[in-house]
Design an enzyme around this catalytic site. Structure first.
Site, PDB file in Angstrom:
ATOM      1  CG  HIS A  59      -0.907   5.568  -1.301  1.00  0.00           C
ATOM      2  ND1 HIS A  59      -1.811   4.681  -1.832  1.00  0.00           N
ATOM      3  CD2 HIS A  59      -1.006   5.447   0.050  1.00  0.00           C
ATOM      4  CE1 HIS A  59      -2.439   4.056  -0.845  1.00  0.00           C
ATOM      5  NE2 HIS A  59      -1.971   4.499   0.295  1.00  0.00           N
ATOM      6  CG  HIS A  73      -6.751   2.805  -0.355  1.00  0.00           C
ATOM      7  ND1 HIS A  73      -7.143   4.128  -0.267  1.00  0.00           N
ATOM      8  CD2 HIS A  73      -5.627   2.686   0.392  1.00  0.00           C
ATOM      9  CE1 HIS A  73      -6.287   4.780   0.493  1.00  0.00           C
ATOM     10  NE2 HIS A  73      -5.361   3.941   0.914  1.00  0.00           N
ATOM     11  CD  GLU A  75      -3.001   1.199   2.174  1.00  0.00           C
ATOM     12  OE1 GLU A  75      -3.352   2.318   2.589  1.00  0.00           O
ATOM     13  OE2 GLU A  75      -3.449   0.133   2.650  1.00  0.00           O
ATOM     14  CG  ASP A 109      -1.181   4.323   4.384  1.00  0.00           C
ATOM     15  OD1 ASP A 109      -1.286   4.722   3.216  1.00  0.00           O
ATOM     16  OD2 ASP A 109      -2.095   4.407   5.213  1.00  0.00           O
TER      17      ASP A 109
END
Length: 329
Positions: free
Chosen positions: A10, A165, A8, A287
């Protein structure tokens, strides 16, 4: 632990910065945040090396494509961003993979784009930022809607996972539920309620009875589900009402879902999740850049669990799910 795989993670582009700016502005870190999230292989790669992370699967930050009210615009934007990501990660295939962005406003277009991304671009699946908007920001369409059955059929056929998500709930819901408490709207609380609810909708709709091979990935230590699953099952068993699920919700959590540690460095929460799902369905993530790689890696590397479990959660579970065995060559 070296060789960790993170899922995860980004990125964004100038086109979508308006979607993410509020998160960084609230922290007083807009310029720094902008530079960090638009970077692919500069500081990001340095952070990976410094924290024992061998491989990242990158995804477009939330809500982006799902938040676009114009279906034609969403279709064009998804294709463009997927081409951009493929171009950016091509020079470093042993360090980066990609999740497709999909125009879920149009299920057929999503099928075609997922096929293209998996077969032609080599992406590892797709990441969908929750419900999509069609024509109106208040119009939320969830993936349990029957119109998505052909899409899910193709996902099962392709054999790739979908990462579900979070995004914020629609404006009218936020206005009522979080009035005077904006701190609750996103990552502190609202994200997890929204995504956990979406997961329960998928389970209750009978989706996994129709397509038992589907594999869904959720982050943040399971979006509250591991901690509530007993009570959910207990209430559904005694008051089934309109729930269409043929099996228990625990069954779906154990057979159709995978959970990452993204943004949740809580050892008690991890131990609870391990007890509910076992270690074969838990995977490391950070994250980034909303959380730091160093915090996630330092916590994970020092967990009071066996080296075997740590290796599974940090590496081999992801290798199996996303077919990343080439990393051991």
């Amino acid at each position: 632990m070296k060789g960790k795989i993170a899922l995860e993670e980004h990125f964004s582009t100038e086109e979508f910065l308006a979607d993410i700016k509020p998160y960084f502005v609230r922290e007083g870190k807009w310029e720094e945040g902008k530079a960090t999230i638009c970077d692919i292989s500069g500081k990001r790669l340095e952070e990976m090396d410094a924290n024992g992370i061998e491989y990242n699967i990158l995804s477009l930050s939330s809500p982006t494509i799902q938040g676009m009210c114009s279906t034609p615009d969403a279709i064009v934007a998804a294709r463009n961003i997927n081409d951009y990501l493929a171009e950016q990660i091509a020079p470093l295939p042993r360090r980066f993979g990609g999740f497709a962005a999909l125009p879920t406003q149009d299920p057929e277009a999503s099928i075609l784009e997922l096929q293209r991304c998996v077969k032609d671009l080599g992406f590892k699946g797709a990441l969908v930022n929750g419900f999509c908007n069609i024509d109106d920001p208040e119009n939320a369409i969830y993936l349990d809607d029957p119109r998505y059955h052909p899409f899910w059929e193709e996902v099962e056929k392709l054999g790739v996972p979908i990462y579900l998500h979070p995004r914020m709930s629609v404006p009218s819901v936020r206005k009522k539920e979080y009035a005077g408490h904006d701190w609750m709207v996103s990552a502190a609380w609202g994200f997890h309620v929204e995504t956990g609810t979406h997961c329960l909708r998928l389970m209750a709709s009978g989706l996994f009875d129709k397509f038992p091979g589907l594999q869904i990935v959720i982050g943040h230590m399971g979006e509250l589900l591991p901690f509530q699953i007993w009570r959910i099952c207990n209430r559904v068993d005694s008051h089934k009402r309109d729930c269409k699920a043929e099996k228990s919700f625990t069954h779906y959590l154990e057979n159709n879902f995978h959970i990452t540690t993204s943004g949740n460095c809580s050892t008690p929460a991890l131990l609870c999740t391990m007890l509910e799902t076992g270690t074969d369905r838990i995977m490391f993530s950070t994250d980034y850049p909303y959380e730091t790689m160093s915090q996630a890696a330092n916590w994970f590397d020092n967990l009071p669990v066996s080296n075997n479990d740590k290796r599974k959660m940090g590496r081999t579970n992801a290798q199996k799910l996303f077919h990343l065995e080439f990393l051991d060559d």
